[in-house]
Design a protein around this motif. Structure first.
Motif, PDB file in Angstrom:
ATOM      1  N   LEU A  44      19.403  57.602 -52.038  1.00 55.95           N
ATOM      2  CA  LEU A  44      18.865  56.411 -51.862  1.00 55.95           C
ATOM      3  C   LEU A  44      17.798  56.446 -50.839  1.00 55.95           C
ATOM      4  CD1 LEU A  44      21.862  54.069 -51.210  1.00 55.95           C
ATOM      5  CD2 LEU A  44      20.926  54.692 -53.423  1.00 55.95           C
ATOM      6  N   GLY A  45      17.462  57.628 -49.926  1.00 51.70           N
ATOM      7  CA  GLY A  45      16.518  57.609 -49.054  1.00 51.70           C
ATOM      8  C   GLY A  45      16.369  56.401 -48.187  1.00 51.70           C
ATOM      9  N   THR A  46      17.421  55.873 -47.514  1.00 53.72           N
ATOM     10  CA  THR A  46      17.596  54.723 -46.417  1.00 53.72           C
ATOM     11  C   THR A  46      16.531  54.741 -45.265  1.00 53.72           C
ATOM     12  OG1 THR A  46      19.337  55.838 -45.269  1.00 53.72           O
ATOM     13  CG2 THR A  46      19.858  54.256 -47.123  1.00 53.72           C
ATOM     14  N   GLU A  47      16.050  56.023 -44.971  1.00 51.18           N
ATOM     15  CA  GLU A  47      15.173  55.860 -43.905  1.00 51.18           C
ATOM     16  C   GLU A  47      13.544  56.265 -44.626  1.00 51.18           C
ATOM     17  OE1 GLU A  47      16.391  58.386 -40.976  1.00 51.18           O
ATOM     18  OE2 GLU A  47      17.925  56.786 -40.334  1.00 51.18           O
ATOM     19  N   GLY A  48      13.393  55.877 -45.960  1.00 54.31           N
ATOM     20  CA  GLY A  48      12.195  56.188 -46.575  1.00 54.31           C
ATOM     21  C   GLY A  48      11.885  57.525 -46.983  1.00 54.31           C
ATOM     22  N   GLN A  49      12.904  58.127 -47.193  1.00 57.67           N
ATOM     23  CA  GLN A  49      13.048  59.825 -47.514  1.00 57.67           C
ATOM     24  C   GLN A  49      12.197  59.840 -49.028  1.00 57.67           C
ATOM     25  OE1 GLN A  49      15.478  58.621 -46.405  1.00 57.67           O
ATOM     26  NE2 GLN A  49      16.635  60.034 -44.729  1.00 57.67           N
ATOM     27  N   ARG A  50      12.520  58.935 -49.646  1.00 59.90           N
ATOM     28  CA  ARG A  50      12.057  59.074 -51.240  1.00 59.90           C
ATOM     29  C   ARG A  50      10.648  58.826 -51.360  1.00 59.90           C
ATOM     30  NH1 ARG A  50      15.826  55.676 -54.948  1.00 59.90           N
ATOM     31  NH2 ARG A  50      14.581  56.332 -56.599  1.00 59.90           N
ATOM     32  N   ALA A  51      10.175  58.097 -50.580  1.00 63.07           N
ATOM     33  CA  ALA A  51       8.540  57.785 -50.517  1.00 63.07           C
ATOM     34  C   ALA A  51       7.918  59.048 -49.794  1.00 63.07           C
ATOM     35  CB  ALA A  51       8.231  56.709 -49.656  1.00 63.07           C
ATOM     36  N   THR A  52       8.445  59.900 -48.771  1.00 63.58           N
ATOM     37  CA  THR A  52       7.839  60.795 -48.119  1.00 63.58           C
ATOM     38  C   THR A  52       8.299  62.300 -48.756  1.00 63.58           C
ATOM     39  OG1 THR A  52       9.734  61.196 -46.491  1.00 63.58           O
ATOM     40  CG2 THR A  52       7.868  59.738 -46.015  1.00 63.58           C
ATOM     41  N   GLY A  53       9.220  62.332 -49.752  1.00 63.07           N
ATOM     42  CA  GLY A  53       9.555  63.506 -50.052  1.00 63.07           C
ATOM     43  C   GLY A  53      10.496  64.370 -49.278  1.00 63.07           C
ATOM     44  N   ASP A  54      10.895  63.912 -48.109  1.00 64.47           N
ATOM     45  CA  ASP A  54      11.617  64.714 -46.927  1.00 64.47           C
ATOM     46  C   ASP A  54      13.232  64.332 -46.901  1.00 64.47           C
ATOM     47  OD1 ASP A  54      11.734  66.423 -44.997  1.00 64.47           O
ATOM     48  OD2 ASP A  54      11.455  64.876 -43.436  1.00 64.47           O
ATOM     49  N   THR A  55      13.806  64.473 -47.994  1.00 66.04           N
ATOM     50  CA  THR A  55      15.057  64.226 -48.333  1.00 66.04           C
ATOM     51  C   THR A  55      15.906  65.344 -47.426  1.00 66.04           C
ATOM     52  OG1 THR A  55      14.606  62.982 -50.338  1.00 66.04           O
ATOM     53  CG2 THR A  55      17.078  63.772 -49.859  1.00 66.04           C
ATOM     54  N   TYR A  56      16.933  64.856 -46.999  1.00 65.16           N
ATOM     55  CA  TYR A  56      17.694  65.847 -46.344  1.00 65.16           C
ATOM     56  C   TYR A  56      18.772  66.512 -47.063  1.00 65.16           C
ATOM     57  CZ  TYR A  56      21.421  62.160 -46.233  1.00 65.16           C
ATOM     58  OH  TYR A  56      22.123  61.020 -46.724  1.00 65.16           O
ATOM     59  N   SER A  57      19.402  67.638 -46.938  1.00 64.39           N
ATOM     60  CA  SER A  57      20.008  68.725 -47.712  1.00 64.39           C
ATOM     61  C   SER A  57      21.476  68.147 -47.615  1.00 64.39           C
ATOM     62  CB  SER A  57      19.844  70.093 -47.384  1.00 64.39           C
ATOM     63  OG  SER A  57      20.814  70.997 -48.324  1.00 64.39           O
ATOM     64  N   LEU A  58      22.321  68.412 -48.717  1.00 63.32           N
ATOM     65  CA  LEU A  58      23.851  68.134 -48.611  1.00 63.32           C
ATOM     66  C   LEU A  58      24.571  69.356 -48.447  1.00 63.32           C
ATOM     67  CD1 LEU A  58      24.321  65.690 -51.721  1.00 63.32           C
ATOM     68  CD2 LEU A  58      23.989  65.127 -49.204  1.00 63.32           C
ATOM     69  N   ASN A  59      23.783  70.466 -48.043  1.00 64.93           N
ATOM     70  CA  ASN A  59      24.385  71.762 -47.808  1.00 64.93           C
ATOM     71  C   ASN A  59      23.931  72.035 -46.304  1.00 64.93           C
ATOM     72  OD1 ASN A  59      25.500  72.239 -50.301  1.00 64.93           O
ATOM     73  ND2 ASN A  59      23.459  72.934 -51.057  1.00 64.93           N
ATOM     74  N   GLY A  60      24.697  72.852 -45.653  1.00 60.71           N
ATOM     75  CA  GLY A  60      24.391  73.145 -44.378  1.00 60.71           C
ATOM     76  C   GLY A  60      25.061  74.175 -43.657  1.00 60.71           C
ATOM     77  N   ILE A  61      24.626  74.835 -42.617  1.00 58.83           N
ATOM     78  CA  ILE A  61      25.298  75.777 -41.908  1.00 58.83           C
ATOM     79  C   ILE A  61      25.835  75.179 -40.409  1.00 58.83           C
ATOM     80  CG2 ILE A  61      24.896  78.031 -40.546  1.00 58.83           C
ATOM     81  CD1 ILE A  61      24.795  78.425 -43.569  1.00 58.83           C
ATOM     82  N   SER A  62      26.695  75.729 -39.966  1.00 59.65           N
ATOM     83  CA  SER A  62      27.245  74.938 -38.762  1.00 59.65           C
ATOM     84  C   SER A  62      27.958  76.059 -37.827  1.00 59.65           C
ATOM     85  CB  SER A  62      28.540  74.114 -38.795  1.00 59.65           C
ATOM     86  OG  SER A  62      29.861  74.657 -39.440  1.00 59.65           O
ATOM     87  N   LEU A  63      28.102  76.162 -36.588  1.00 55.62           N
ATOM     88  CA  LEU A  63      28.647  77.248 -35.875  1.00 55.62           C
ATOM     89  C   LEU A  63      29.771  76.637 -35.212  1.00 55.62           C
ATOM     90  CD1 LEU A  63      25.624  78.314 -33.560  1.00 55.62           C
ATOM     91  CD2 LEU A  63      26.454  79.113 -35.898  1.00 55.62           C
TER      92      LEU A  63
END
Length: 296
Positions: free
Chosen positions: A173-192
């Motif tokens: 959905l890009g609730t913080e406007g990510q669809r307009a900026t193309g800066d969508t966060y990833s659903l994969n990540g690294i943790s410690l």
């Protein structure tokens, strides 16, 4: 918390390196062994949708289950390596976490956001026992405290309940406007992952363990809340994106005057989200095959 993380990981690494050099030559392969384990855990999260704007703040009522499986190999008197697979859920709700009578929580109460996130994690950690065992698995100590640290890969998928109680995926959905900026966060990540626990010897084949472990992620979007609101409602397409990115805030009865939402703060963008796993583990030791000596 960042200093605690750095100190803990540095300490674990230093202890492992020192102990490994001192004892690896004295611990024969026939004393090494493997074990498999299953754990039933409780899962919590630290982030933007918590009672207080602090990493130490979380709701016990938001605790959700987590199930895990592990494989462990014992390398040395104090050192083991473990790989694990786990699946669990974290959750948060401003309507339940924020008290509308608390001046520090009125903003989050007005924000009115909720989420749940199912997390699949694959981890690899080093374990350092505080009590050594130079014997085989049969003569292992009855009670062993330990610390651990390592790295993990996780897959997550934040969702939120709409006005009808249906859960909707938030990242597309890009609730913080990510669809307009193309800066969508990833659903994969690294943790410690890091933490500690205790093991108790039930019998020659089984250990019972209690463990708590923190996961330092490098994402502020486990809850889909991080930065600012969009400047205008029209930036978001009509439908779920507009509902969760704008309308849900205004659904809260306006008790505190007009809520300045356009471009305003939605989350604490300078702090990454964490999750914590606490649980009970049952380990079964895979008894090594011992070769009989040959006589001539």
């Amino acid at each position: 918390m960042k200093k605690l993380l750095t100190l803990t990981l540095t300490l674990v690494l230093a202890l492992v390196l020192v102990a490994n050099q001192a004892s690896a030559q004295q611990f024969s392969k026939r004393k090494q062994y493997n074990s498999v384990g299953a754990s039933l855990n409780a899962m919590n999260y630290f982030g933007d949708i918590t009672p207080k704007p602090s990493i130490a703040s979380f709701r016990f009522a938001a605790t959700r289950p987590n199930l895990g499986f592990t494989f462990t190999h014992r390398f040395a008197p104090r050192i083991s390596g473990r790989v694990g697979l786990s699946y669990g859920r974290i959750t948060g709700d401003d309507a339940k976490a924020a008290d509308d009578t608390d001046p520090d929580a009125k903003y989050r109460y007005t924000r009115n956001m909720n989420f749940r996130n199912d997390i699949l994690e694959v981890s690899a950690v080093g374990i350092f026992d505080l009590i050594e065992n130079r014997n085989n698995y049969l003569k292992r100590p009855d009670f062993v405290p330990y610390v651990f640290g390592g790295v993990a890969f996780y897959r997550h998928n934040p969702k939120a309940a709409d006005a009808n109680g249906n859960y909707v995926r938030l990242q597309p959905l890009g609730t913080e406007g990510q669809r307009a900026t193309g800066d969508t966060y990833s659903l994969n990540g690294i943790s410690l992952p890091f933490g500690g626990g205790v093991r108790y010897k039930l019998n020659k084949s089984f250990d019972l363990g209690l463990e708590i472990g923190w996961r330092k992620t490098f994402s502020d979007y486990l809850d889909d809340v991080s930065g600012n609101y969009v400047q205008s409602r029209d930036v978001l397409p009509d439908g779920p994106a507009r509902y969760f990115g704008w309308d849900i805030t205004n659904a809260r009865p306006d008790t505190y005057g007009e809520f300045n939402q356009g471009g305003g703060q939605r989350g604490k963008s300078n702090e990454d989200d964490w999750y914590i796993v606490t649980g009970v583990t049952v380990n079964y030791i895979l008894a090594p095959r011992i070769k009989s000596p040959k006589f001539r």
